[in-house]
Design a protein around this motif. Structure first.
Motif, PDB file in Angstrom:
ATOM      1  N   ILE A  80       0.779  -1.261   0.090  1.00  0.00           N
ATOM      2  CA  ILE A  80      -0.071   0.057  -0.088  1.00  0.00           C
ATOM      3  C   ILE A  80       1.033   1.225   0.034  1.00  0.00           C
ATOM      4  CG2 ILE A  80      -1.601   1.286   1.451  1.00  0.00           C
ATOM      5  CD1 ILE A  80      -2.992  -1.298   2.272  1.00  0.00           C
ATOM      6  N   ASP A  81       1.873   1.335   0.810  1.00  0.00           N
ATOM      7  CA  ASP A  81       2.906   2.281   0.827  1.00  0.00           C
ATOM      8  C   ASP A  81       3.564   2.458  -0.402  1.00  0.00           C
ATOM      9  OD1 ASP A  81       2.781   4.048   3.221  1.00  0.00           O
ATOM     10  OD2 ASP A  81       4.232   3.123   4.222  1.00  0.00           O
ATOM     11  N   ARG A  83       2.367   1.759  -3.364  1.00  0.00           N
ATOM     12  CA  ARG A  83       1.424   2.559  -4.464  1.00  0.00           C
ATOM     13  C   ARG A  83       1.575   3.874  -3.956  1.00  0.00           C
ATOM     14  NH1 ARG A  83      -1.993  -2.181  -3.355  1.00  0.00           N
ATOM     15  NH2 ARG A  83      -3.525  -1.024  -2.105  1.00  0.00           N
ATOM     16  N   LEU A  84       1.277   4.148  -2.587  1.00  0.00           N
ATOM     17  CA  LEU A  84       1.090   5.620  -2.478  1.00  0.00           C
ATOM     18  C   LEU A  84       2.221   6.660  -2.917  1.00  0.00           C
ATOM     19  CD1 LEU A  84      -0.331   8.039  -0.469  1.00  0.00           C
ATOM     20  CD2 LEU A  84       1.068   7.336   1.317  1.00  0.00           C
ATOM     21  N   PHE A  89      -3.261   6.541  -9.787  1.00  0.00           N
ATOM     22  CA  PHE A  89      -4.546   5.720 -10.310  1.00  0.00           C
ATOM     23  C   PHE A  89      -5.520   6.624 -11.197  1.00  0.00           C
ATOM     24  CE2 PHE A  89      -2.359   2.890  -7.368  1.00  0.00           C
ATOM     25  CZ  PHE A  89      -2.238   1.823  -7.989  1.00  0.00           C
ATOM     26  N   ASN A  95     -13.763   7.144  -8.911  1.00  0.00           N
ATOM     27  CA  ASN A  95     -12.443   7.580  -8.604  1.00  0.00           C
ATOM     28  C   ASN A  95     -12.541   8.155  -7.215  1.00  0.00           C
ATOM     29  OD1 ASN A  95     -10.406   6.790 -10.222  1.00  0.00           O
ATOM     30  ND2 ASN A  95     -11.657   7.517 -11.753  1.00  0.00           N
ATOM     31  N   ILE A  97     -13.395  10.643  -3.823  1.00  0.00           N
ATOM     32  CA  ILE A  97     -14.281  10.411  -2.525  1.00  0.00           C
ATOM     33  C   ILE A  97     -15.176  11.375  -2.113  1.00  0.00           C
ATOM     34  CG2 ILE A  97     -13.909  10.548   0.089  1.00  0.00           C
ATOM     35  CD1 ILE A  97     -12.140   8.245  -1.649  1.00  0.00           C
ATOM     36  N   LEU A 100     -15.413  14.666  -0.205  1.00  0.00           N
ATOM     37  CA  LEU A 100     -14.344  15.556  -0.359  1.00  0.00           C
ATOM     38  C   LEU A 100     -14.382  16.358  -1.884  1.00  0.00           C
ATOM     39  CD1 LEU A 100     -11.257  13.441   0.774  1.00  0.00           C
ATOM     40  CD2 LEU A 100     -12.886  14.732   1.905  1.00  0.00           C
ATOM     41  N   GLU A 104      -9.799  18.652  -2.239  1.00  0.00           N
ATOM     42  CA  GLU A 104      -9.535  17.946  -1.086  1.00  0.00           C
ATOM     43  C   GLU A 104      -9.141  16.517  -1.759  1.00  0.00           C
ATOM     44  OE1 GLU A 104     -12.387  20.087   2.164  1.00  0.00           O
ATOM     45  OE2 GLU A 104     -13.124  18.391   1.014  1.00  0.00           O
ATOM     46  N   PHE A 108      -5.432  14.904  -0.774  1.00  0.00           N
ATOM     47  CA  PHE A 108      -5.647  13.612   0.148  1.00  0.00           C
ATOM     48  C   PHE A 108      -4.397  12.874   0.055  1.00  0.00           C
ATOM     49  CE2 PHE A 108      -7.405   9.965   1.856  1.00  0.00           C
ATOM     50  CZ  PHE A 108      -7.675  10.272   2.964  1.00  0.00           C
ATOM     51  N   VAL A 109      -3.976  12.563  -1.155  1.00  0.00           N
ATOM     52  CA  VAL A 109      -2.733  11.768  -1.414  1.00  0.00           C
ATOM     53  C   VAL A 109      -1.627  12.354  -0.642  1.00  0.00           C
ATOM     54  CG1 VAL A 109      -3.317   9.750  -2.925  1.00  0.00           C
ATOM     55  CG2 VAL A 109      -2.776  12.210  -3.537  1.00  0.00           C
ATOM     56  N   GLN A 111      -1.350  14.601   1.586  1.00  0.00           N
ATOM     57  CA  GLN A 111      -1.437  14.609   3.077  1.00  0.00           C
ATOM     58  C   GLN A 111      -1.043  13.306   3.716  1.00  0.00           C
ATOM     59  OE1 GLN A 111      -5.401  15.865   3.664  1.00  0.00           O
ATOM     60  NE2 GLN A 111      -5.098  16.271   5.989  1.00  0.00           N
ATOM     61  N   MET A 112      -1.411  12.242   2.889  1.00  0.00           N
ATOM     62  CA  MET A 112      -1.151  10.796   3.394  1.00  0.00           C
ATOM     63  C   MET A 112       0.607  10.575   3.137  1.00  0.00           C
ATOM     64  SD  MET A 112      -4.039   8.154   2.572  1.00  0.00           S
ATOM     65  CE  MET A 112      -4.219   8.524   0.727  1.00  0.00           C
ATOM     66  N   GLY A 114       2.375  13.018   3.665  1.00  0.00           N
ATOM     67  CA  GLY A 114       3.229  13.782   4.656  1.00  0.00           C
ATOM     68  C   GLY A 114       3.812  15.032   4.044  1.00  0.00           C
TER      69      GLY A 114
END
Ligand code: ADP
Ligand code: MG
Lengths: 228, 543
Positions: A80-81, A83-84, A89, A95, A97, A100, A104, A108-109, A111-112, A114
């Motif tokens: 998962i990390d 892919r992040l 994608f 696709n 959310i 949001l 946003e 979002f990605v 933000q994940m 960092g």
């Protein structure tokens, strides 16, 4: 430089009574900055191949390297990390959310990952403007057309600065005008920003735009031609 | 990454109001029903305990060690000022009330019945059974109601409800309105009229009244003379007075009104050293005793001396417990001691010291039981709690509580599946969302944490709003208890209680119900969380 290397990859679905050889011995590689289409009739294995490439599915046999990492050996949260940080994608539909806004969803990605708020703001602005949605920052997906939603998805995919963008039939649910518009934007990003795009399609108009066309049939590569 | 999950969760909730409202509402209703149900149960026990214990026997009693088995005047103990003073000054003790309780024959005319005498200190007793509170002000015989029924100044819909009052006694117009099920504010005018007709009143020509009348210049001398022959007689109405005094009602209206005004007695509380008695309403009816009439008692007293006395009826009391309502007679404690010969050698003996505490929890009860036992200085006495001297009530509550808990269990079961169903629906709706999140690189743990925060927020919202929504209902039904009618009403009377079902007001049970529902919310998270951990991104996206 090779971004992606696929070595003798096979995928066999065992879950039904009959075994399905969805991908049957594929060797492929992609250079940085490619704008490649995987084409073929429905059921030819495009999605299966792309999903393995995108780290969403694991091959039954063979290896896949992305940026030198053998992702076939990655599992669970590591995958998962991966892919992040490495893959962007764009799916066929659904696709974004729903709760949001365009901003946003794009942010979002990052933000994940960092990324700092300051950098995020700059990049969101840049990306949404690039996909032609400079005026729809605060719109929720339900307020956007299908084509606009796919463009937000492209912006989101780019936001994480991935090694490549994985797009499985991104235009399947779009009318011809939106299709052309989305392809133009993708091509422009590819040309100007050197972003690698690998997308699948069975739409002749989309195939026309690709710089490299890989034809798939019954899980095998039939043809692999470079156009431009 | 540093993520503010609460913010994330809050945003998810706020942006999907429909989903949030549905889930929160399922928790809200859960809390509401659980609170309501439990409040009903506890309110009922509370009501029973208030009726029988707090407002009558007291939670703890000091008795002679044999009094419980043989409640006779031989099992008494000496009133001890020092001991009682010590009890009264103990923190946590609310009331310490001395009593003389004993059975004796009571009679009037040709009727006789065993009555229960309660000799009380009228001032001290206010803190416990407070008989003043139960004095009957209105009584409705068939005849009174028949007359009222013809009174056209009362609207028909109110008159149609008069039959609810038949043969009943009331301590206030308010409770009368409750029985008739009419709004006391809107109908206050008619309630006044009804009350006036049913008023408990008698005209009693006591020595004092006659003396006053004799000084009155508005009374003709002839009437003053005939008053002498009716000394100490009580009359039910002006007609009877006129007949007894041989005067014409029309001609001597002024005099008659003056006589009525001065001689009128309604039910009155006892005062210290009172000669009169308060007599239970039904007992009074059985013995045909009206205000001012005489009750004669006869039986055994201390050391089997003969106990006897005559007492004037000062008022009727309506007790919630029908058993007591058939036999109780309140009198001044010194008069009771005298009647039972408990003061034969100048000592003051009592049968009971009734004690109430500030905090009536079982734990506190036992603690004080021990504490008081340690303070006893008369070795023939011991301390009992209400469960000792009223085991039937204790058993009733216990068995009812058992079935009540089974019922609550069933309710929780339904509630839980209600919440779980909503949560599962929600998770199903969000499968694709979670699939996309996992695909683009969000760790399942992060999704799970966000989800848990969402559930916590909705849970808290639901629990608090559930409590908030319940409060007005609980408050209303606490103050306006549901009144049972028909068979249930009779059943309650048979058990010895006023047929009302008050709800319990705010108490610790609220916290417990909230905690239980909150736990169910937590439990309903297990399934969705498993789902999140098992979810395959590609499956979720494809579907
Ligand atoms: N999860 C699965 N289980 C079993 N068979 C599958 C699954 N996914 C795809 N297939 C089969 O694999 C083959 C390739 O499918 P797919 O990769 O979706 O093709 P395409 O994307 O080109 O339409 C098809 O025959 C399809 O039925
Ligand atoms: Mg496909």
């Amino acid at each position: 430089m090779k971004v992606i290397e696929i070595r003798n990859v096979e995928k066999i679905y065992n879950d039904s009574e009959v075994k399905v050889h969805a991908v049957n011995g594929v060797d492929l590689s992609f250079d940085e900055g490619e704008f490649a289409a995987i084409v073929g009739p429905s059921g030819s294995g495009k999605t299966t191949l792309l999903n393995m490439l995108g780290g969403l599915d694991t091959p039954t046999k063979g290896e896949i390297f992305i940026g030198g990492t053998n992702i076939s050996t990655l599992k669970g949260s590591k995958l998962i990390d991966f892919r992040l940080h490495n893959i962007g994608f764009v799916f066929q539909s659904y696709n974004l959310i729903p709760v949001l806004t365009a901003r946003e969803n794009t942010e979002f990605v990052m933000q994940m990952q960092g990324v700092s708020k300051k950098l995020r703001d700059v990049r969101v602005e840049e990306l949404l403007t690039a996909v032609g949605l400079g005026d729809r920052f605060e719109s929720r997906p339900s307020r956007l057309s299908g084509g606009q939603q796919q463009r937000v998805a492209v912006a989101r995919a780019l936001a994480s600065k991935p090694k490549f963008i994985h797009a499985d039939e991104p235009t399947a649910n779009l009318d011809s005008k939106s299709t052309e518009n989305l392809l133009d934007i993708m091509e422009q990003l590819n040309r100007e920003e050197k972003i690698t795009f690998i997308f699948s399609t069975h739409d002749a108009r989309v195939v026309k735009k690709a710089h490299r066309v890989i034809s798939l049939e019954d899980g095998k590569i039939l043809k692999d031609e470079v156009r431009k | 990454m540093k993520v503010n999950y609460i913010k994330l969760a809050w945003r998810n909730l706020w942006r999907n109001k429909r989903r949030t409202v549905i889930t929160t509402a399922s928790v809200l209703f859960a809390v509401f029903f659980a609170l309501f149900m439990r409040s009903f149960q506890l309110g009922f026990y509370d009501h029973m305990i208030k009726n029988a214990i707090e407002n009558f026997s007291g939670f703890i009693q000091v008795q002679h060690e044999d009094f419980m088995d043989d409640p006779s005047m031989n099992n008494v103990f000496e009133y001890n000022d020092e001991f009682i003073g010590k009890l009264k000054s103990t923190d946590g003790i609310k009331a310490v009330v001395p009593r003389v309780e004993g059975g004796i024959m009571g009679s009037s005319g040709n009727k006789t019945k065993v009555v229960l005498v309660m000799g009380i200190d009228p001032v001290e007793e206010r803190k416990l059974s407070n008989p003043e509170h139960f004095i009957v002000k209105y009584r409705f015989s068939k005849e009174v109601l028949a007359t009222l029924n013809l009174n056209t100044s009362i609207p028909t819909d109110v008159r149609e409800r008069l039959h609810f009052l038949e043969n009943r006694s009331y301590t206030s117009l308010g409770s009368l309105a409750v029985d008739m099920d009419i709004d006391p504010e809107k109908n206050s005018k008619y309630l006044q009229i009804i009350g006036e007709s049913g008023k408990v009143v008698r005209y009693w020509l006591t020595d004092k009244v006659i003396a006053q009348l004799k000084e009155d210049p508005s009374i003709p001398q002839a009437i003053k003379d005939s008053l002498n022959f009716k000394r100490d007689t009580a009359f039910s109405n002006l007609k009877h007075i006129a007949e007894a005094l041989h005067i014409d009602r029309q001609q001597h209206k002024v005099a008659l009104d003056r006589i009525a005004e001065l001689s009128e007695v309604t039910g009155e509380a006892l005062v210290q050293g009172d000669d009169g008695v308060l007599i239970a309403d039904n007992l009074a009816k059985f013995l045909n005793l009206d205000l001012g009439d005489t009750l004669i008692t006869y039986g055994y007293g201390f050391q089997d001396y003969t106990a006897e006395g005559t007492f004037r009826v000062k008022g009727f009391i309506k007790l919630p417990n029908p058993d007591l309502n058939n036999k109780l007679v309140y009198m001044d404690i010194e008069k009771a001691q005298k009647m039972f010969m408990l003061d034969i050698d100048g000592k003051k003996r009592i049968t009971t010291l009734a004690i109430n505490l500030d905090n009536n929890s079982e734990k506190n009860l036992h603690a004080f039981e021990e504490k008081i036992a340690g303070m006893l200085n008369d070795s023939s006495t011991l301390v009992r709690n209400w469960m000792d001297f009223n085991p039937i009530l204790q058993q009733q509550i216990e068995s009812d509580n058992k079935s009540g808990q089974i019922f609550m269990g069933l309710l929780y079961f339904i509630i839980f599946f209600g919440i779980l169903g909503t949560v599962m629906m929600m998770i199903h709706e969000r499968k694709r969302e979670f699939g996309v999140l996992i695909a683009v690189g969000m760790q399942r743990t992060r999704i799970a944490i966000t989800f848990i925060y969402e559930m916590i927020l909705m849970g808290l919202l639901g629990v608090f709003s559930g409590i908030l929504v319940s409060l007005p209902f609980l408050h209303y039904f606490h103050n306006h208890p549901v009144r049972l009618r028909g068979d249930l009403e009779q059943m309650m009377y048979d058990y010895g209680f006023e047929p009302v079902m008050p709800l319990m007001w705010i108490d610790t049970y609220m916290l417990w119900q909230a905690i239980i529902v909150a736990m169910m919310v937590v439990m309903s998270c297990i399934y969705p969380l498993r789902k999140v951990y098992k979810l395959k991104a590609i499956d979720a996206i494809r579907s």
